[in-house]
Design a protein around this motif. Structure first.
Motif, mmCIF file in Angstrom:
data_model
loop_
_atom_site.group_PDB
_atom_site.id
_atom_site.type_symbol
_atom_site.label_atom_id
_atom_site.label_comp_id
_atom_site.label_asym_id
_atom_site.label_seq_id
_atom_site.Cartn_x
_atom_site.Cartn_y
_atom_site.Cartn_z
ATOM 1 N N MET A 193 -83.953 70.552 16.731
ATOM 2 C CA MET A 193 -85.032 70.777 15.765
ATOM 3 C C MET A 193 -86.143 71.603 16.371
ATOM 4 O O MET A 193 -87.285 71.522 15.960
ATOM 5 C CB MET A 193 -85.598 69.441 15.285
ATOM 6 N N SER A 194 -85.830 72.440 17.359
ATOM 7 C CA SER A 194 -86.876 73.115 18.103
ATOM 8 C C SER A 194 -87.830 73.873 17.190
ATOM 9 O O SER A 194 -88.995 74.058 17.519
ATOM 10 C CB SER A 194 -86.257 74.072 19.126
ATOM 11 N N ASP A 195 -87.349 74.327 16.018
ATOM 12 C CA ASP A 195 -88.218 75.065 15.115
ATOM 13 C C ASP A 195 -88.573 74.249 13.884
ATOM 14 O O ASP A 195 -89.081 74.790 12.903
ATOM 15 C CB ASP A 195 -87.552 76.374 14.702
ATOM 16 N N ARG A 196 -88.293 72.948 13.922
ATOM 17 C CA ARG A 196 -88.632 72.081 12.790
ATOM 18 C C ARG A 196 -89.686 71.063 13.219
ATOM 19 O O ARG A 196 -89.930 70.839 14.393
ATOM 20 C CB ARG A 196 -87.380 71.375 12.255
ATOM 21 N N PHE A 197 -90.279 70.440 12.234
ATOM 22 C CA PHE A 197 -91.419 69.568 12.479
ATOM 23 C C PHE A 197 -91.080 68.097 12.252
ATOM 24 O O PHE A 197 -90.111 67.752 11.576
ATOM 25 C CB PHE A 197 -92.577 69.946 11.538
ATOM 26 N N LEU A 198 -91.918 67.269 12.817
ATOM 27 C CA LEU A 198 -91.920 65.838 12.542
ATOM 28 C C LEU A 198 -93.123 65.553 11.648
ATOM 29 O O LEU A 198 -94.237 65.980 11.952
ATOM 30 C CB LEU A 198 -92.027 65.048 13.843
ATOM 31 N N LEU A 199 -92.891 64.851 10.549
ATOM 32 C CA LEU A 199 -93.960 64.498 9.620
ATOM 33 C C LEU A 199 -94.316 63.036 9.831
ATOM 34 O O LEU A 199 -93.476 62.153 9.667
ATOM 35 C CB LEU A 199 -93.505 64.724 8.179
ATOM 36 N N VAL A 200 -95.561 62.768 10.196
ATOM 37 C CA VAL A 200 -96.029 61.403 10.408
ATOM 38 C C VAL A 200 -96.942 61.002 9.256
ATOM 39 O O VAL A 200 -97.878 61.730 8.911
ATOM 40 C CB VAL A 200 -96.779 61.279 11.749
ATOM 41 N N ASP A 231 -99.565 58.286 8.541
ATOM 42 C CA ASP A 231 -100.416 57.369 9.304
ATOM 43 C C ASP A 231 -101.303 56.623 8.316
ATOM 44 O O ASP A 231 -102.298 57.165 7.832
ATOM 45 C CB ASP A 231 -101.243 58.166 10.320
ATOM 46 N N GLU A 232 -100.920 55.386 8.025
ATOM 47 C CA GLU A 232 -101.580 54.602 6.985
ATOM 48 C C GLU A 232 -102.624 53.695 7.619
ATOM 49 O O GLU A 232 -102.299 52.628 8.146
ATOM 50 C CB GLU A 232 -100.547 53.770 6.242
ATOM 51 N N GLY A 233 -103.892 54.099 7.593
ATOM 52 C CA GLY A 233 -104.957 53.332 8.209
ATOM 53 C C GLY A 233 -105.610 52.373 7.242
ATOM 54 O O GLY A 233 -105.187 52.217 6.092
ATOM 55 N N THR A 234 -106.681 51.741 7.712
ATOM 56 C CA THR A 234 -107.408 50.788 6.882
ATOM 57 C C THR A 234 -108.349 51.494 5.921
ATOM 58 O O THR A 234 -108.498 51.081 4.764
ATOM 59 C CB THR A 234 -108.217 49.831 7.773
ATOM 60 N N THR A 235 -108.986 52.560 6.358
ATOM 61 C CA THR A 235 -109.962 53.247 5.524
ATOM 62 C C THR A 235 -109.466 54.585 5.003
ATOM 63 O O THR A 235 -110.132 55.201 4.160
ATOM 64 C CB THR A 235 -111.272 53.475 6.298
ATOM 65 N N SER A 236 -108.308 55.048 5.478
ATOM 66 C CA SER A 236 -107.798 56.343 5.026
ATOM 67 C C SER A 236 -106.299 56.428 5.248
ATOM 68 O O SER A 236 -105.708 55.637 5.996
ATOM 69 C CB SER A 236 -108.489 57.488 5.782
ATOM 70 N N THR A 237 -105.707 57.395 4.596
ATOM 71 C CA THR A 237 -104.297 57.726 4.821
ATOM 72 C C THR A 237 -104.227 59.175 5.259
ATOM 73 O O THR A 237 -105.005 60.017 4.800
ATOM 74 C CB THR A 237 -103.456 57.488 3.553
ATOM 75 N N ARG A 238 -103.281 59.462 6.159
ATOM 76 C CA ARG A 238 -103.132 60.821 6.670
ATOM 77 C C ARG A 238 -101.671 61.180 6.752
ATOM 78 O O ARG A 238 -100.802 60.324 6.900
ATOM 79 C CB ARG A 238 -103.729 60.956 8.075
ATOM 80 N N ALA A 239 -101.419 62.474 6.684
ATOM 81 C CA ALA A 239 -100.115 63.019 7.034
ATOM 82 C C ALA A 239 -100.349 64.081 8.099
ATOM 83 O O ALA A 239 -101.295 64.872 7.987
ATOM 84 C CB ALA A 239 -99.421 63.618 5.821
ATOM 85 N N MET A 240 -99.514 64.069 9.146
ATOM 86 C CA MET A 240 -99.680 65.023 10.237
ATOM 87 C C MET A 240 -98.346 65.656 10.589
ATOM 88 O O MET A 240 -97.295 65.003 10.529
ATOM 89 C CB MET A 240 -100.257 64.336 11.488
ATOM 90 N N LEU A 241 -98.387 66.924 10.953
ATOM 91 C CA LEU A 241 -97.208 67.640 11.428
ATOM 92 C C LEU A 241 -97.258 67.774 12.946
ATOM 93 O O LEU A 241 -98.294 68.143 13.506
ATOM 94 C CB LEU A 241 -97.151 69.046 10.824
ATOM 95 N N PHE A 242 -96.146 67.472 13.597
ATOM 96 C CA PHE A 242 -96.005 67.670 15.043
ATOM 97 C C PHE A 242 -94.761 68.504 15.302
ATOM 98 O O PHE A 242 -93.759 68.397 14.569
ATOM 99 C CB PHE A 242 -95.844 66.337 15.774
ATOM 100 N N ASP A 243 -94.819 69.301 16.377
ATOM 101 C CA ASP A 243 -93.586 69.946 16.811
ATOM 102 C C ASP A 243 -92.888 69.073 17.844
ATOM 103 O O ASP A 243 -93.358 67.963 18.170
ATOM 104 C CB ASP A 243 -93.843 71.359 17.339
ATOM 105 N N ALA A 244 -91.765 69.536 18.363
ATOM 106 C CA ALA A 244 -90.956 68.726 19.280
ATOM 107 C C ALA A 244 -91.640 68.482 20.613
ATOM 108 O O ALA A 244 -91.200 67.619 21.386
ATOM 109 C CB ALA A 244 -89.602 69.402 19.515
ATOM 110 N N HIS A 245 -92.727 69.198 20.888
ATOM 111 C CA HIS A 245 -93.473 69.006 22.139
ATOM 112 C C HIS A 245 -94.719 68.160 21.932
ATOM 113 O O HIS A 245 -95.556 68.042 22.838
ATOM 114 C CB HIS A 245 -93.843 70.370 22.732
ATOM 115 N N GLY A 246 -94.862 67.578 20.739
ATOM 116 C CA GLY A 246 -96.004 66.713 20.468
ATOM 117 C C GLY A 246 -97.270 67.441 20.101
ATOM 118 O O GLY A 246 -98.340 66.830 20.018
#
Length: 490
Positions: free
Chosen positions: A1-8, A10-25
């Motif tokens: 997946m070297s050219d693909r992303f990881l979608l996180v 992140d469901e917090g107490t006061t907010s929700t987030r989505a984050m993209l990471f590559d294979a190197h973090g």
């Protein structure tokens, strides 16, 4: 997946987030939406599960679009506020009541009744947890007993109960009912040495076993999202509670390695390896991660109020314009002028476990101003961490250093104060959102990008900042003596 992303997600107490990471973090994008906090009466804290779903979905879609489409996402990892309970209908997939948040204290009396009946020793031995309203089991019972729609669904066999990752997986997949071992270990219903939720514990807490999901690993393939959500299915390959995720994100993969996350609350976890964690000083045993049924455990201390204290000073009292202002104010004075804050706004967690406690501001005088109160609020983080360090040491898990993360850890003054009061080195990653990074690592292993977490951590490692103790012993002892006096008032 070297050219693909990881979608996180992140469901917090006061907010929700989505984050993209590559294979190197490396992070490549983030979407964020606030969550509405509901306080129907003192001690009650609720969320709207439908709002959580809609806002999480909106953030995820934004990141999928930024990545270039669903085919550019290798896997999804989910990390979440633990202990928060959602009740929904298996037939409609809709919530039956508001979610009860981990901070909610409405079951304190029931916990006391169970303690007085002599159940705590058995519960702690089996689950690693104490009888406190913080945990999910008594919240689930409250919903079944007090919400008519939940009671009716339980009677009809259509009730689903779960923590936030369970709720999101159900909605994303269209009906998979799962709970990963790290979140399941926070319910009071999962024995640390047991593979699934225990019917005897469910009976004790009045929770219908049939309403619970299957306990699964923290990484693997847990099914794929419905095609219509993102244009094509995306596999879900990581599920983990937020504090366990931060521990993994910090690279605490060997026994003894310890991290502290300073967010809404403060949570310290020490990797305990494969040995069942047992505490004689009211710390918690919990599942850190699970791989093909094999568990790694952690010893944990939980503080209920950290960043939420600063939020309270800002939003309820109007003493601050922004949270970041606390650092400038703290640096503007030589000390707190004798002001000490015991932040018991949601009771006190480990190692005190006083759900009925309330907050105290001690040492006020006519010379007290905004700066003294702001500095005392930051000092309270070090004071609470010191109490936990002493409990860990008494349980044979003394810290020689501490890795910190979370939103509050960006405050350099606070990071130095923790190092000073604990008299140990403190390390802080240059990328402090290690909760999301931990979920990305798990998803990367779950989808096969890396063979194991050690390899993933080596590939996704970032830089560190260091804080070395500078406080003299006499000042440290004065600070601790003042803290003990204020704590005694609680």
């Amino acid at each position: 997946m070297s050219d693909r992303f990881l979608l996180v997600l992140d469901e917090g107490t006061t907010s929700t987030r989505a984050m993209l990471f590559d294979a190197h973090g490396k992070p490549h994008g983030s979407a964020h939406q606030a969550l509405t906090q509901h306080y129907p009466q003192p001690g009650h804290v609720e969320h709207d599960a439908t709002e959580i779903w809609h806002r999480t979905l909106a953030c995820a879609r934004e990141m999928v679009g930024e990545a270039g489409g669903a085919d550019r996402i290798a896997a999804i990892g989910i990390t979440n506020q633990r202990e928060t309970v959602v009740a929904w209908c298996k037939q409609t997939g809709e919530p039956l009541a508001r979610a009860l948040v981990w901070q909610d204290r409405r079951t304190a009396d029931h916990c006391l009744t169970l303690r007085e009946a002599g159940h705590e020793e058995r519960v702690q031995h089996n689950t690693g947890l104490l009888l406190d309203p913080y945990f999910s089991g008594t919240k689930m019972r409250w919903l079944v007993e007090n919400e008519p729609a939940v009671a009716a669904a339980a009677q009809a066999g259509t009730l689903a109960l779960g923590t936030i990752e369970s709720w999101l997986v159900w909605k994303l997949t269209g009906g998979a009912h799962l709970s990963d071992a790290s979140n399941a270990s926070r319910t009071l219903l999962l024995p640390l040495a047991g593979a699934q939720f225990d019917p005897a514990l469910c009976d004790l807490f009045g929770v219908p076993t049939a309403a619970l999901g299957e306990v699964v690993d923290t990484h693997g393939n847990f099914g794929s999202t419905l095609p219509e959500l993102f244009g094509a299915p995306i596999p879900i390959c990581g599920l983990v509670g937020d504090q366990q995720s931060a521990t993994i994100g910090q690279g605490c993969l060997s026994p003894g390695e310890t991290k502290a996350t300073y967010g809404t609350g403060a949570f310290i976890l020490a990797n305990h390896g494969e040995a069942l964690p047992r505490s004689a000083h009211r710390l918690l045993g919990t599942v850190l991660m699970q791989d093909r049924g094999k568990r790694t455990y952690a010893l944990e201390g939980s503080v209920f109020v950290a960043g939420s204290l600063v939020q309270w000073l800002r939003d309820s009292l109007g003493l601050l314009g922004t949270a970041a202002e606390t650092e400038t104010l703290a640096r503007s004075i030589p000390d707190s002028g004798g002001v000490v804050i015991v932040p018991g706004l949601s009771g006190l967690g480990a190692p005190h476990w006083l759900p009925e406690a309330r907050g105290v501001i001690a040492g006020l005088s006519f010379s007290t101003g905004r700066a003294e109160i702001a500095r005392a609020a930051l000092e309270a983080m070090a004071h609470q961490t010191y109490d936990l360090a002493a409990a860990f040491a008494a349980d044979g898990a003394e810290w020689t250093s501490l890795r910190i993360d979370g939103g509050m850890s960006a405050n350099d003054w606070m990071a130095q104060d923790i190092a000073d009061l604990l008299d140990i080195p403190v390390e802080r990653p240059n990328f402090v959102e290690t909760t999301a990074l931990g979920a990305a690592k798990l998803a990367a292993v779950g989808c096969g990008t890396y063979p194991d977490l050690a390899t993933a951590s080596a590939a996704m490692r970032g830089g560190l900042g260091h804080f070395t103790p500078m406080m003299d012993g006499a000042t440290r002892q004065r600070r601790l003596a003042n803290w003990e006096r204020a704590l005694a008032a609680v």
